[in-house]
Scaffold this motif. Structure first.
Motif, PDB file in Angstrom:
ATOM      1  N   UNK A 130      51.241  33.202 -24.776  1.00 37.78           N
ATOM      2  CA  UNK A 130      52.224  33.171 -23.708  1.00 37.78           C
ATOM      3  C   UNK A 130      51.610  33.254 -22.320  1.00 37.78           C
ATOM      4  N   UNK A 131      52.345  32.785 -21.308  1.00 38.58           N
ATOM      5  CA  UNK A 131      51.806  32.721 -19.940  1.00 38.58           C
ATOM      6  C   UNK A 131      51.507  34.085 -19.326  1.00 38.58           C
ATOM      7  N   UNK A 132      52.278  35.137 -19.676  1.00 39.71           N
ATOM      8  CA  UNK A 132      51.998  36.467 -19.113  1.00 39.71           C
ATOM      9  C   UNK A 132      50.641  36.961 -19.578  1.00 39.71           C
ATOM     10  N   UNK A 133      50.346  36.780 -20.862  1.00 38.29           N
ATOM     11  CA  UNK A 133      49.050  37.203 -21.387  1.00 38.29           C
ATOM     12  C   UNK A 133      47.929  36.386 -20.760  1.00 38.29           C
ATOM     13  N   UNK A 134      48.156  35.087 -20.592  1.00 35.96           N
ATOM     14  CA  UNK A 134      47.135  34.232 -19.982  1.00 35.96           C
ATOM     15  C   UNK A 134      46.831  34.689 -18.558  1.00 35.96           C
ATOM     16  N   UNK A 135      47.880  34.976 -17.799  1.00 31.51           N
ATOM     17  CA  UNK A 135      47.692  35.377 -16.400  1.00 31.51           C
ATOM     18  C   UNK A 135      46.988  36.733 -16.308  1.00 31.51           C
ATOM     19  N   UNK A 136      47.379  37.681 -17.166  1.00 32.82           N
ATOM     20  CA  UNK A 136      46.770  39.018 -17.146  1.00 32.82           C
ATOM     21  C   UNK A 136      45.290  38.935 -17.491  1.00 32.82           C
ATOM     22  N   UNK A 137      44.950  38.224 -18.566  1.00 34.90           N
ATOM     23  CA  UNK A 137      43.554  38.111 -18.973  1.00 34.90           C
ATOM     24  C   UNK A 137      42.730  37.335 -17.952  1.00 34.90           C
ATOM     25  N   UNK A 138      43.318  36.328 -17.351  1.00 38.53           N
ATOM     26  CA  UNK A 138      42.598  35.557 -16.331  1.00 38.53           C
ATOM     27  C   UNK A 138      42.224  36.448 -15.156  1.00 38.53           C
ATOM     28  N   UNK A 139      43.144  37.354 -14.776  1.00 37.40           N
ATOM     29  CA  UNK A 139      42.839  38.282 -13.686  1.00 37.40           C
ATOM     30  C   UNK A 139      41.778  39.284 -14.127  1.00 37.40           C
TER      31      UNK A 139
END
Length: 281
Positions: free
Chosen positions: A104-113
């Motif tokens: 999901x996009x929330x997990x992608x954004x969190x890990x990317x940060x």
């Protein structure tokens, strides 16, 4: 004298992120429940590991009911639910697996940060889709999650003590004034699932045909060759020379260095810290 027993049980929900010790875990046909069902990939689907990005080991994944919790310094924790029912439509570049399910996009954004570069979190919907390679001791029907080569890794306290003794001896012989004062390496560097303590000879596990923990029987598949991931300092998140330098002096064969053994479940069941361990020969 204390008989062989389970000294610790370890789960790493996300490939190449930090994991956690647990008091007990279910061993399934493809490994410890919840172990390495997730992994981090680049936008093109190539797998990203701590070998390429040591700061991944600054992120901890903890299993929670129905998913995982991600934690990293400077960020609020994030819970990610297993995308059950989702379509495995993300192409991935992992051996014997061609696709996985988006976290999901929330997990992608969190890990990317957390990791400082664009990444995606993906989930393996069914470990039965990935087999254990024959070259790593797999037999027809053997399956695994997202670990490199085998369903479970077993190490022993005796072997870790021997390795740390060798490292300490080398430090005393060197000209490095800080060498002898450095603390012993933690077992976590090797990312085992089961650590066996008790009255064992160092590296005795190399000779086992398998082991029995309660009702769970595990078959030896191969010794584990060690890579640069073990050299990452878990506090500083930088690559060092140990333990591969010392393993290369004492545990080198066939051009590789060896520590721990990979095993495949023959039967399933629950294992606990403190359970007696019987080696099979």
């Amino acid at each position: 004298m204390v008989g062989p027993h389970v000294a610790s049980v370890c789960v790493y929900p996300v490939k190449s992120l930090r994991g956690v010790d647990v008091p007990a875990a279910d061993v399934l046909a493809w490994g410890v429940q919840g172990d390495r069902r997730w992994m981090v990939v680049l936008p093109d689907g190539e797998v990203l590991t701590a070998r390429e990005l040591p700061r991944m080991l600054g992120v901890r994944a903890t299993p929670v009911d129905g998913g995982i919790r991600l934690a990293a310094a400077g960020l609020p924790d994030l819970e990610v639910a297993e995308p059950a029912g989702g379509v495995a439509d993300v192409p991935v570049g992992l051996s014997r697996l061609d696709r996985a399910t988006s976290g999901g996009p929330r997990a992608d954004a969190w890990l990317s940060e957390a990791l400082g570069r664009p990444v995606r979190l993906v989930w393996l919907d069914d470990p039965r889709r990935r087999t254990v390679s024959e070259s790593h001791g797999g037999l027809p029907g053997d399956t695994m999650a997202l670990a490199d080569a085998g369903p479970l890794l077993v190490t022993t306290v005796a072997s870790m003590a021997a390795l740390n003794g060798w490292i300490a001896d080398a430090a005393r012989e060197s000209a490095d004034p800080d060498g002898p004062s450095r603390p012993p390496l933690p077992m976590e560097r090797f990312r085992p699932n089961l650590v066996v303590g008790g009255d064992l000879e160092p590296f005795e596990e190399d000779t086992w045909a398998g082991l029995r923990v309660g009702d769970v029987e595990l078959r030896f598949s191969e010794r584990c060759d060690r890579c640069s991931l073990t050299t990452i300092d878990l506090d500083a998140l930088v690559t060092t020379k140990e333990p591969v330098r010392t393993l290369a002096r004492h545990r080198r064969a066939d051009g590789r260095t060896w520590f721990g053994v990979r095993v495949v479940p023959v039967t399933t069941g629950r294992v606990h810290v403190g359970d007696p361990v019987t080696s099979l020969r």
